[in-house]
Design a protein around this motif. Structure first.
Motif: not given
Length: 185
Positions: A57, A59, A61, A69-72
């Motif tokens: 998991d 993070e 970018w 990025s991992s957020d996307k």
């Protein structure tokens, strides 16, 4: 929340010597709530695969002006080179992390409850915002921007307690070897 300030106390080509100094520093700290944070600059799919196996998991970018990025929910392998972080890991994951990063620039930051009282320099127990030790591998700076063939150990303190850094270095038979700088996180 404020940033800690860090000062280097050891630079060595021997990773085990760096880890030994970290252990000596941790031996004098209040290790309640000990956890470890990782950061790496990753440009190889092999290193990426090993790190994602250890930190599924993580993070991440894309570096520079590139997107991803991992957020996307993007695929990190499609966006190399990337920055990858793992937060609040157990201390037992340090050795596997260092093996996974290989020769990539990376850092391991031990986060704990407090530094001990330093009566010789007029300081009481140091609190959590300045109680860290960082080992930078294959890089000389906390921002992971100065690649190197050696490794650097930093002690973190509160800015108002700057005299704690040389005191900590002396507790493990060392001295500070560079300037006190604001840590990036």
């Amino acid at each position: 929340m404020s940033n800690s300030y860090a000062q280097p106390v050891l630079r060595t080509t021997d990773l085990s010597a760096g880890l030994q100094i970290v252990q000596q520093l941790l031996a004098i700290a209040d290790l309640r709530d000990l956890e470890v944070d990782f950061e790496a600059r990753v440009s190889s799919t092999d290193v990426l695969a090993a790190l994602l196996e250890l930190i599924p998991d993580a993070e991440w970018w894309a570096e520079g002006d590139r997107d991803g990025s991992s957020d996307k929910g993007d695929d990190p392998a499609a966006h190399l080179p990337i920055r990858l972080r793992g937060w609040a890991m157990s201390p037992e994951t340090v050795e596997p992390f260092l093996k996974a990063v290989g020769e990539s620039p990376a850092s391991v930051r031990w986060d704990f409850n407090a530094w001990p009282e330093a009566p010789e320099v007029g300081l009481g127990v140091g609190g959590t915002r300045g109680a860290f030790v960082t080992l930078c591998v294959n890089v000389r700076d906390l921002d992971l921007t100065e690649p190197s063939t050696d490794h650097t150990v930093f002690v973190h303190v509160k800015q108002v307690e700057a005299e704690r850094a040389p005191w900590l270095a002396a507790q493990v038979g060392l001295g500070v070897i560079g300037d006190l700088v604001m840590a990036p996180y």
